[in-house]
Design a protein around this motif. Structure first.
Motif, PDB file in Angstrom:
ATOM      1  N   LEU A  31      -3.788  30.106 -19.912  1.00  0.00           N
ATOM      2  CA  LEU A  31      -3.970  29.917 -18.473  1.00  0.00           C
ATOM      3  C   LEU A  31      -2.637  30.104 -17.760  1.00  0.00           C
ATOM      4  O   LEU A  31      -1.595  29.678 -18.267  1.00  0.00           O
ATOM      5  CB  LEU A  31      -4.496  28.511 -18.181  1.00  0.00           C
ATOM      6  N   PRO A  32      -2.658  30.725 -16.578  1.00  0.00           N
ATOM      7  CA  PRO A  32      -1.410  30.849 -15.815  1.00  0.00           C
ATOM      8  C   PRO A  32      -0.860  29.471 -15.446  1.00  0.00           C
ATOM      9  O   PRO A  32      -1.626  28.552 -15.125  1.00  0.00           O
ATOM     10  CB  PRO A  32      -1.828  31.616 -14.558  1.00  0.00           C
ATOM     11  N   ILE A  33       0.427  29.359 -15.468  1.00  0.00           N
ATOM     12  CA  ILE A  33       1.049  28.073 -15.146  1.00  0.00           C
ATOM     13  C   ILE A  33       0.708  27.653 -13.717  1.00  0.00           C
ATOM     14  O   ILE A  33       0.513  26.465 -13.445  1.00  0.00           O
ATOM     15  CB  ILE A  33       2.577  28.098 -15.411  1.00  0.00           C
ATOM     16  N   ALA A  34       0.572  28.612 -12.811  1.00  0.00           N
ATOM     17  CA  ALA A  34       0.224  28.286 -11.427  1.00  0.00           C
ATOM     18  C   ALA A  34      -1.150  27.607 -11.351  1.00  0.00           C
ATOM     19  O   ALA A  34      -1.378  26.721 -10.516  1.00  0.00           O
ATOM     20  CB  ALA A  34       0.237  29.550 -10.569  1.00  0.00           C
ATOM     21  N   TYR A  35      -2.066  28.011 -12.214  1.00  0.00           N
ATOM     22  CA  TYR A  35      -3.402  27.412 -12.260  1.00  0.00           C
ATOM     23  C   TYR A  35      -3.306  25.947 -12.722  1.00  0.00           C
ATOM     24  O   TYR A  35      -3.951  25.066 -12.142  1.00  0.00           O
ATOM     25  CB  TYR A  35      -4.256  28.234 -13.211  1.00  0.00           C
ATOM     26  N   LEU A  36      -2.497  25.705 -13.730  1.00  0.00           N
ATOM     27  CA  LEU A  36      -2.320  24.337 -14.219  1.00  0.00           C
ATOM     28  C   LEU A  36      -1.604  23.466 -13.186  1.00  0.00           C
ATOM     29  O   LEU A  36      -1.938  22.295 -13.019  1.00  0.00           O
ATOM     30  CB  LEU A  36      -1.553  24.354 -15.545  1.00  0.00           C
ATOM     31  N   VAL A  37      -0.651  24.041 -12.487  1.00  0.00           N
ATOM     32  CA  VAL A  37       0.049  23.304 -11.423  1.00  0.00           C
ATOM     33  C   VAL A  37      -0.925  22.966 -10.298  1.00  0.00           C
ATOM     34  O   VAL A  37      -0.902  21.865  -9.749  1.00  0.00           O
ATOM     35  CB  VAL A  37       1.260  24.113 -10.895  1.00  0.00           C
ATOM     36  N   TRP A  38      -1.802  23.907  -9.958  1.00  0.00           N
ATOM     37  CA  TRP A  38      -2.801  23.665  -8.918  1.00  0.00           C
ATOM     38  C   TRP A  38      -3.675  22.474  -9.298  1.00  0.00           C
ATOM     39  O   TRP A  38      -3.942  21.593  -8.464  1.00  0.00           O
ATOM     40  CB  TRP A  38      -3.663  24.914  -8.716  1.00  0.00           C
ATOM     41  N   PHE A  39      -4.111  22.419 -10.551  1.00  0.00           N
ATOM     42  CA  PHE A  39      -4.911  21.285 -11.005  1.00  0.00           C
ATOM     43  C   PHE A  39      -4.114  19.987 -10.942  1.00  0.00           C
ATOM     44  O   PHE A  39      -4.660  18.933 -10.598  1.00  0.00           O
ATOM     45  CB  PHE A  39      -5.438  21.500 -12.431  1.00  0.00           C
ATOM     46  N   ARG A  40      -2.826  20.052 -11.271  1.00  0.00           N
ATOM     47  CA  ARG A  40      -2.010  18.836 -11.183  1.00  0.00           C
ATOM     48  C   ARG A  40      -1.988  18.323  -9.741  1.00  0.00           C
ATOM     49  O   ARG A  40      -2.085  17.128  -9.489  1.00  0.00           O
ATOM     50  CB  ARG A  40      -0.589  19.102 -11.670  1.00  0.00           C
ATOM     51  N   LYS A  48     -11.086  14.546 -21.752  1.00  0.00           N
ATOM     52  CA  LYS A  48     -10.265  15.300 -22.688  1.00  0.00           C
ATOM     53  C   LYS A  48      -9.698  16.574 -22.060  1.00  0.00           C
ATOM     54  O   LYS A  48      -8.541  16.904 -22.260  1.00  0.00           O
ATOM     55  CB  LYS A  48     -11.104  15.651 -23.911  1.00  0.00           C
ATOM     56  N   LEU A  49     -10.516  17.292 -21.282  1.00  0.00           N
ATOM     57  CA  LEU A  49     -10.051  18.531 -20.662  1.00  0.00           C
ATOM     58  C   LEU A  49      -8.840  18.274 -19.775  1.00  0.00           C
ATOM     59  O   LEU A  49      -7.831  18.978 -19.872  1.00  0.00           O
ATOM     60  CB  LEU A  49     -11.159  19.198 -19.860  1.00  0.00           C
ATOM     61  N   GLY A  50      -8.920  17.286 -18.920  1.00  0.00           N
ATOM     62  CA  GLY A  50      -7.804  16.973 -18.030  1.00  0.00           C
ATOM     63  C   GLY A  50      -6.546  16.589 -18.784  1.00  0.00           C
ATOM     64  O   GLY A  50      -5.444  17.030 -18.437  1.00  0.00           O
ATOM     65  N   ALA A  51      -6.711  15.795 -19.829  1.00  0.00           N
ATOM     66  CA  ALA A  51      -5.554  15.395 -20.635  1.00  0.00           C
ATOM     67  C   ALA A  51      -4.934  16.604 -21.322  1.00  0.00           C
ATOM     68  O   ALA A  51      -3.703  16.750 -21.360  1.00  0.00           O
ATOM     69  CB  ALA A  51      -5.976  14.354 -21.673  1.00  0.00           C
ATOM     70  N   HIS A  52      -5.772  17.487 -21.850  1.00  0.00           N
ATOM     71  CA  HIS A  52      -5.263  18.695 -22.504  1.00  0.00           C
ATOM     72  C   HIS A  52      -4.571  19.627 -21.501  1.00  0.00           C
ATOM     73  O   HIS A  52      -3.545  20.230 -21.810  1.00  0.00           O
ATOM     74  CB  HIS A  52      -6.381  19.442 -23.218  1.00  0.00           C
ATOM     75  N   ASP A  58       2.877  20.688 -19.493  1.00  0.00           N
ATOM     76  CA  ASP A  58       4.166  20.216 -19.997  1.00  0.00           C
ATOM     77  C   ASP A  58       4.722  21.175 -21.052  1.00  0.00           C
ATOM     78  O   ASP A  58       5.902  21.513 -21.036  1.00  0.00           O
ATOM     79  CB  ASP A  58       4.040  18.810 -20.592  1.00  0.00           C
ATOM     80  N   ILE A  59       3.867  21.616 -21.955  1.00  0.00           N
ATOM     81  CA  ILE A  59       4.286  22.541 -23.014  1.00  0.00           C
ATOM     82  C   ILE A  59       4.784  23.851 -22.411  1.00  0.00           C
ATOM     83  O   ILE A  59       5.847  24.353 -22.773  1.00  0.00           O
ATOM     84  CB  ILE A  59       3.120  22.796 -23.990  1.00  0.00           C
TER      85      ILE A  59
END
Length: 78
Positions: A31-40, A48-52, A58-59
């Motif tokens: 997943l693009p980091i921007a997508y993960l940042v958006w979710f944050r 489990k999905l949110g925790a992962h 972070d990784i």
């Protein structure tokens, strides 16, 4: 026994796929980091999905993606 549990959790994270949306079916590491940042910013999904997703952000932020890719190759899903 504790280390075995941690190994299992790590391997689950390594092989976890996005279950919905634009990136459905992709490994979280892809997943693009921007997508993960958006979710944050908006709030991770519960469970489990949110925790992962949070862990994967972070990784990726720490530049450890190659480690995850290596684990995917060395420990394929059986």
């Amino acid at each position: 026994m504790y280390m075995l549990h941690d190994k299992q959790k790590l391997l689950e994270l390594v092989h976890y796929k996005m279950p919905f949306g634009k990136y459905k079916g992709r490994y979280l590491v892809d997943l693009p980091i921007a997508y993960l940042v958006w979710f944050r910013q908006k709030g991770y999904p519960p469970g489990k999905l949110g925790a992962h997703m949070q862990t994967m952000l972070d990784i990726k932020s720490d530049g450890l993606e190659p480690m995850i890719k290596k684990l995917q190759k060395e420990f394929p899903i059986e």
